[in-house]
Scaffold this active site. Structure first.
Site, PDB file in Angstrom:
ATOM      1  N   HIS A  60       0.868  -1.190   0.000  1.00  0.00           N
ATOM      2  CA  HIS A  60       0.000   0.000   0.000  1.00  0.00           C
ATOM      3  C   HIS A  60       0.898   1.231   0.000  1.00  0.00           C
ATOM      4  O   HIS A  60       1.366   1.660   1.055  1.00  0.00           O
ATOM      5  CB  HIS A  60      -0.891   0.010   1.242  1.00  0.00           C
ATOM      6  CG  HIS A  60      -1.793  -1.184   1.356  1.00  0.00           C
ATOM      7  ND1 HIS A  60      -3.104  -1.184   0.929  1.00  0.00           N
ATOM      8  CD2 HIS A  60      -1.579  -2.429   1.855  1.00  0.00           C
ATOM      9  CE1 HIS A  60      -3.652  -2.366   1.152  1.00  0.00           C
ATOM     10  NE2 HIS A  60      -2.743  -3.145   1.725  1.00  0.00           N
ATOM     11  N   HIS A 235      -2.905 -12.296   2.701  1.00  0.00           N
ATOM     12  CA  HIS A 235      -2.467 -12.357   4.104  1.00  0.00           C
ATOM     13  C   HIS A 235      -3.196 -13.382   4.983  1.00  0.00           C
ATOM     14  O   HIS A 235      -3.887 -13.015   5.925  1.00  0.00           O
ATOM     15  CB  HIS A 235      -2.542 -10.973   4.756  1.00  0.00           C
ATOM     16  CG  HIS A 235      -3.734 -10.143   4.360  1.00  0.00           C
ATOM     17  ND1 HIS A 235      -5.031 -10.575   4.504  1.00  0.00           N
ATOM     18  CD2 HIS A 235      -3.809  -8.902   3.834  1.00  0.00           C
ATOM     19  CE1 HIS A 235      -5.851  -9.631   4.073  1.00  0.00           C
ATOM     20  NE2 HIS A 235      -5.137  -8.611   3.655  1.00  0.00           N
ATOM     21  N   ASP A 308       2.194  -6.867   2.617  1.00  0.00           N
ATOM     22  CA  ASP A 308       1.078  -6.022   3.063  1.00  0.00           C
ATOM     23  C   ASP A 308       1.606  -4.736   3.716  1.00  0.00           C
ATOM     24  O   ASP A 308       1.031  -4.230   4.685  1.00  0.00           O
ATOM     25  CB  ASP A 308       0.135  -6.775   4.017  1.00  0.00           C
ATOM     26  CG  ASP A 308      -1.245  -6.114   4.069  1.00  0.00           C
ATOM     27  OD1 ASP A 308      -1.508  -5.209   3.270  1.00  0.00           O
ATOM     28  OD2 ASP A 308      -2.042  -6.496   4.951  1.00  0.00           O
TER      29      ASP A 308
HETATM   30  O1  DOR Z   1      -3.898  -3.684   8.330  1.00  0.00           O
HETATM   31  C1  DOR Z   1      -4.230  -3.381   7.201  1.00  0.00           C
HETATM   32  N1  DOR Z   1      -3.820  -2.239   6.634  1.00  0.00           N
HETATM   33  N2  DOR Z   1      -5.022  -4.191   6.516  1.00  0.00           N
HETATM   34  C2  DOR Z   1      -5.599  -3.822   5.353  1.00  0.00           C
HETATM   35  O2  DOR Z   1      -6.419  -4.543   4.835  1.00  0.00           O
HETATM   36  C3  DOR Z   1      -5.292  -2.523   4.749  1.00  0.00           C
HETATM   37  C4  DOR Z   1      -4.025  -1.973   5.262  1.00  0.00           C
HETATM   38  C5  DOR Z   1      -3.869  -0.504   4.961  1.00  0.00           C
HETATM   39  O3  DOR Z   1      -4.076  -0.118   3.796  1.00  0.00           O
HETATM   40  O4  DOR Z   1      -3.558   0.252   5.866  1.00  0.00           O
HETATM   41 ZN    ZN Z   2      -3.315  -5.106   2.201  1.00  0.00          ZN
END
Ligand code: DOR
Ligand code: ZN
Length: 430
Positions: A60, A235, A308
């Site tokens: 991300h 994940h 992730d």
């Molecule tokens: O912990 C998380 N953070 N899980 C997610 O699904 C999205 C991610 C984020 O974009 O911050």
């Molecule tokens: Zn994610």
């Protein structure tokens, strides 16, 4: 005479070989167990292993046309964090303030990502109202991402929308990656814990293990009706969900799955010390589940080690309502040294989870292995040079890591991208 020759122990699908990789320009031109002549030579010590550049299919990086979240990360800083961790290609997720759910928005992201130091590819998001956009995005994206529960951003869909989307996706021949947590169960548990004083420690209880595996079970039931669509489960954090995925694979279904470094490294007790810095979705699990999951992964249950990487600032993490997500790119290679040395993972399995399978998933014929004709992207791990992680080693704009203070049994010694050495001992030459 090759431009560069790298000599040392390198990892192939058939095991570790000791030999030479001859590079011309940005391509591997020759691989040999006997000496290759070169204008420049890099001798990699015996304590090191040479892998094809790692590819992380789940990050991300926070940047979109609104620029509202670039205080957390942007394509330049995110890509530097990736290189610091030995990652030479990433796939970015669509849950930014302006969601990546139309062709034009993805085109804007592609433009913004030109300042990244490594190739960045994109997922297209499935939203409640973008069914007609799904096929339009083809050509710009590697696949679709669907959130079956609330998380960072505003992209939650229900099973009905998912099925409608799959009617389109089945025609497009692209995979879909799913975030599986059962929203109705999370809502119920949230209500139960409403007045609890445990604060952030309640997070793993609200998003209990069953919320994940019930959702995975339902998703796999849907997958049975869309046999032509590749379902990739993001994940995976519970052994129960992993078991279901293994069964689906045994039945011949087109299913794959990712595991993250954090779910394999930490159990939920670590939150006592690190609090909201270890709050993420899905959350950390109890030690028994963590240990079971890593055992399954060691025997080959997971297809991808995907980070992730989800940076949020320290201010946000220290706030009354800390967001979910942990930065993971800078430490990707360090975590791999832990898998290799402390958890006795086979280097060939690492090659598969971190390079080969991701390259196949993305349809990249010339990445993910160290063969003639492949891109000269190398990640060299030194398995003797221990490193104690400090926040000041972090290139991600968020500037922190949940591993601060952790001693890893090795380090990322060199990263070569397109035939150029651009990082040595976590120092970037950019
Ligand atoms: O912990 C998380 N953070 N899980 C997610 O699904 C999205 C991610 C984020 O974009 O911050
Ligand atoms: Zn994610």
């Amino acid at each position: 005479m090759r431009d560069i020759v790298v000599g040392g122990r390198f990892v192939t699908l058939h095991g570790i070989k000791e030999g030479y990789i001859g590079i011309d320009g940005d391509i591997i031109a020759e691989v040999s167990l006997s000496c290759i002549r070169g204008r420049n030579r890099i001798k990699v010590e015996h304590s090191c292993l040479i892998f094809p550049g790692f590819i992380d299919i789940h990050v991300h990086l926070r940047e979109d046309e609104s620029g509202k979240w670039t205080h957390k990360e942007d394509f330049k800083t995110g890509s530097m964090a990736a290189l610091n961790g030995g990652v030479t290609r990433v796939v970015d997720m669509p849950n930014t303030p302006v969601t990546g759910t139309t062709k034009e928005r993805i085109e804007n992201k592609v433009r913004l990502a030109k300042k990244a130091k490594i190739p960045v590819q994109f997922y297209g998001g499935v939203a409640t109202d973008n069914i007609n956009e799904l096929s339009r995005m083809k050509g710009l994206i590697v696949g679709y991402k669907a959130f079956l529960c609330k998380s960072t951003g505003n992209m939650t869909i229900n099973y009905e929308i998912l099925e409608n989307a799959l009617q389109e996706i089945r025609k497009v021949e692209l995979p879909i990656t799913l975030h599986c947590e059962e929203q109705s169960m999370v809502d119920e548990l949230q209500e139960k814990f409403k007045n609890s004083k445990s604060g952030v420690m309640a997070h793993p209880e609200i998003r209990a293990p069953a919320t994940e595996y019930v959702c995975v079970e339902k998703t796999l039931k849907i997958a049975e009706r869309f046999p032509e669509v590749h379902f990739n489960i993001g994940h995976v954090s519970t052994p129960e969900a992993m078991e279901m995925i293994l069964k689906a694979k045994e039945c011949g279904m087109k299913v794959s799955c990712e595991v993250t470094p954090h779910h394999l490294f930490f159990n939920k007790n670590a939150m006592k010390k690190k609090g909201a810095y270890l709050k993420m979705n899905p959350p950390l699990r109890d030690e028994e589940r963590r240990a079971k999951l890593i055992k399954m992964v060691r025997s080959g249950a997971a297809d991808f080690l995907a980070s992730d990487h989800a940076p949020h600032t320290t201010e946000e993490k220290e706030s009354e309502t800390p967001p979910s997500g942990v930065p993971q790119l800078d430490t990707y290679g360090l975590f791999v040294t832990w898998l290799l040395k402390k958890e006795k993972f086979d280097p060939v399995l690492i090659l598969r989870m971190c390079s080969y399978n991701p390259a196949r998933f993305l349809g990249l014929e010339n990445e993910g292995t160290l063969e003639v004709g492949c891109a000269a992207n190398l990640t060299v791990l030194d398995l003797k040079h221990e490193i104690k992680v400090k926040n000041d080693m972090i290139r991600s704009k968020c500037g922190w890591t949940p591993y601060e203070g952790t001693a890893f049994p090795g380090c990322v010694k060199h990263v070569m991208l397109g035939g150029e050495v651009i990082s040595s001992h976590h120092e970037l030459f950019l």
